[in-house]
Scaffold this motif. Structure first.
Motif, short mmCIF file in Angstrom:
data_model
loop_
_atom_site.label_atom_id
_atom_site.label_comp_id
_atom_site.label_asym_id
_atom_site.label_seq_id
_atom_site.Cartn_x
_atom_site.Cartn_y
_atom_site.Cartn_z
N PRO A 46 6.19 -0.38 9.85
CA PRO A 46 5.58 -0.80 8.59
C PRO A 46 4.31 -0.02 8.27
N ARG A 47 4.05 0.14 6.98
CA ARG A 47 2.85 0.83 6.51
C ARG A 47 2.36 0.15 5.24
N HIS A 48 1.08 0.34 4.94
CA HIS A 48 0.49 -0.30 3.77
C HIS A 48 1.02 0.34 2.49
N GLN A 49 1.17 -0.50 1.46
CA GLN A 49 1.54 -0.01 0.14
C GLN A 49 1.05 -1.00 -0.91
N ILE A 50 0.57 -0.48 -2.03
CA ILE A 50 0.15 -1.31 -3.14
C ILE A 50 1.36 -1.83 -3.90
N GLY A 51 1.20 -2.94 -4.60
CA GLY A 51 2.26 -3.45 -5.49
C GLY A 51 3.00 -4.64 -4.90
N GLU A 52 2.28 -5.72 -4.66
CA GLU A 52 2.85 -6.84 -3.90
C GLU A 52 3.56 -7.89 -4.75
N VAL A 112 4.75 -10.45 -2.06
CA VAL A 112 5.18 -9.95 -0.75
C VAL A 112 4.12 -9.03 -0.14
N GLU A 113 4.04 -9.05 1.15
CA GLU A 113 3.32 -8.01 1.86
C GLU A 113 4.25 -6.81 1.90
N PHE A 316 1.92 -5.83 -15.54
CA PHE A 316 3.13 -6.65 -15.61
C PHE A 316 3.94 -6.65 -14.31
N SER A 317 3.36 -6.13 -13.24
CA SER A 317 4.03 -6.14 -11.93
C SER A 317 5.41 -5.50 -11.99
#
Length: 506
Positions: A46-52, A112-113, A316-317
């Motif tokens: 797993p790695r970090h990402q924006i847009g949860e 979500v993470e 607006f995700s």
């Protein structure tokens, strides 16, 4: 090409660059049709990402088609009933709820993470036979005889290797460079913002049943997102103008606090919170949220999906939705061509038409939403007050966004008049939200607008074009071959095959 080079090449039907939601999804959809797929991901998941923050179309559409919806349900993600906005001229927040509507099954989505969610999609691709290689970085994409067919990459031991394929899919997002081989990246002149974000423990929650909602709050310099990822963890980001972002040079902590101090509702929700300072969430991060669109989405052998092709402001995700939706469209085109059923030009024109159309719908919606500014003398909001002005500087971008979909489509025909109309803006926005996301809206002012707005097309006709394909994806996930035959979205256009993973003629 020398014989030595040919012997070094690994051969696949498709090579996917990037293992995010778009890359994992397109790889799975192609592998599910029996084709060989190599997926190259430069990081280790797993790695970090924006847009949860997800939309129901992803949860019930794409995840259903991938066969992992039950896993998503069991993962313990925060259930998102809708969203809450402190936006526009009304001082009070207003809330939408995903309605219990047969057109949008389930009536909710998830926060979500992304480290967890993205790994679930990548693992699902492995299970479907995709050759997933993490810590493999793309060096460059090469073409031969006018067709892109080879990828040079560096493996997890630092060795440079090559692989060839009939099709290469770029899903490396906004940081990749492959898009330049396909066309030019053109930026919107109005939506050139910067996001500064971090993570907090023990922030305040909205009252039930909205405690899992995303909260978006406008303030003088821009707007905040506030996303509850778990009972304790919250993602908080300030989206501000480039000018306001200059404060970050004096330190992200001080800049972020100055933005919080300017937004009373976010200050209230963070009053007792503690910023996370360790681990993957332990730093402030910066992203340039500049909306852009490529002049082309494909060339022979190479196709752009997700943020590689276009990016829209995150209010607006829609990021994961657009990435996975474009993945399905691209997979339909690839599967059709590999099977020899549809001419390549025809198949990928259908992909680009539909993806550009969906992106354009969100962009047009964004224009109206940002025009509901609350700070008349704010630079941020003045610069984005695009509807009640004769400014034409953005016309070229609008035409680019519209692309071929400007033909007889209510989202773009008469769009200028439609979005300039101020009569009943609150009522119109409620209708837009309730149709696109099948919601119910509480506390939104302006209840007197007619069904057909002055100067624009019929609202129901507009929304039918805005929501039809989202409903079709969800119907495909629920009913498969048993669903009704779909209609083309343009004259002489293609339609999805019976199983939904290829194109056929209407």
């Amino acid at each position: 090409m020398t014989q030595a080079t040919a012997q070094q090449d690994e051969q696949f039907d498709v090579i996917v660059l990037g293992g995010g939601p778009g890359g994992s999804s397109v790889a799975s959809f192609v592998a599910m049709q029996g084709h060989s797929v190599l997926l190259l991901e430069k990081e280790k998941f797993p790695r970090h990402q924006i847009g949860e923050s997800l939309l129901p179309a992803t949860t019930y559409g794409i995840c259903g088609l991938l066969g992992i919806r039950d896993r998503i349900e069991r993962a313990g993600f925060t259930r998102k009933q809708g969203g809450t906005f402190r936006w526009g001229k009304s001082p009070e927040p207003w809330t939408f709820r995903f309605a219990e509507n047969p057109r949008v099954p389930g009536g909710y989505a998830f926060q979500v993470e992304r480290s967890v969610f993205d790994k679930m999609l990548l693992d699902a691709a492995r299970e479907k036979g995709v050759d997933v290689r993490e810590e493999h970085a793309v060096v460059r994409v090469e073409q031969e005889d006018g067709r892109f067919s080879r990828v040079r990459f560096r493996d997890d031991r630092g060795n440079e290797r090559t692989a060839t394929a009939k099709y290469i899919v770029d899903s490396e997002g906004h940081r990749g460079q492959t898009y330049a081989l396909v066309g030019e990246r053109v930026f919107s002149q109005f939506f050139q913002n910067v996001a500064l974000y971090g993570y907090f423990h023990d922030g305040k929650r909205l009252p039930a049943p909205s405690s899992g909602n995303i909260l978006c709050a406008a303030f003088r310099d821009g707007w905040f997102w506030y996303i509850p990822l778990s009972d304790r963890l919250t993602s908080v980001g300030a989206v501000v103008s480039r000018e306001a972002a200059q404060r970050i040079q004096d330190g992200p902590e001080q800049a972020f606090q100055s933005f919080v101090d300017s937004c009373p509702i976010i200050a209230e929700y963070l009053a007792s919170a503690t910023r996370v300072t360790e681990g993957v969430y332990g730093e402030f991060r910066i992203r340039k949220d500049y909306s852009y669109c490529n002049t082309r989405f494909w060339k022979p052998g190479l196709v752009l999906i997700g943020d590689a092709a276009c990016f829209i402001d995150p209010v607006f995700s829609s990021g994961v939705h657009l990435a996975t939706y474009s993945a399905l469209l691209a997979a339909r085109s690839i599967n059709s061509c590999l099977a020899g059923d549809i001419d390549e030009q025809e198949a990928f024109e259908e992909f680009e038409f539909r993806y550009r159309r969906e992106f354009g719908n969100f962009y047009q919606f964004l224009l109206s939403f940002y025009d509901m500014h609350q700070e008349a003398d704010s630079y941020f909001w003045k610069a984005r007050k695009v509807l009640n002005t004769d400014e034409k500087a953005n016309d070229a971008f609008i035409r680019l966004v519209a692309g071929a979909s400007s033909v007889d489509e209510p989202a773009f025909n008469h769009a200028e008049d439609f979005f300039r109309s101020r009569q009943g803006m609150g009522q119109w926005l409620e209708g837009m939200l309730s149709n696109q996301l099948a919601m119910q809206v509480d506390g939104l002012p302006g209840q007197s607008a007619p069904a057909t707005l002055e100067g624009g097309p019929d609202a129901e006709q507009f929304m039918e074009g805005f929501t039809a394909e989202v409903r079709q994806i969800q119907t495909q996930a629920m009913f498969g071959h048993r669903r009704a035959r779909e209609n083309s979205v343009r004259p002489q256009g293609l339609i999805p095959s019976a199983d939904g993973f290829a194109w056929q003629r209407g």
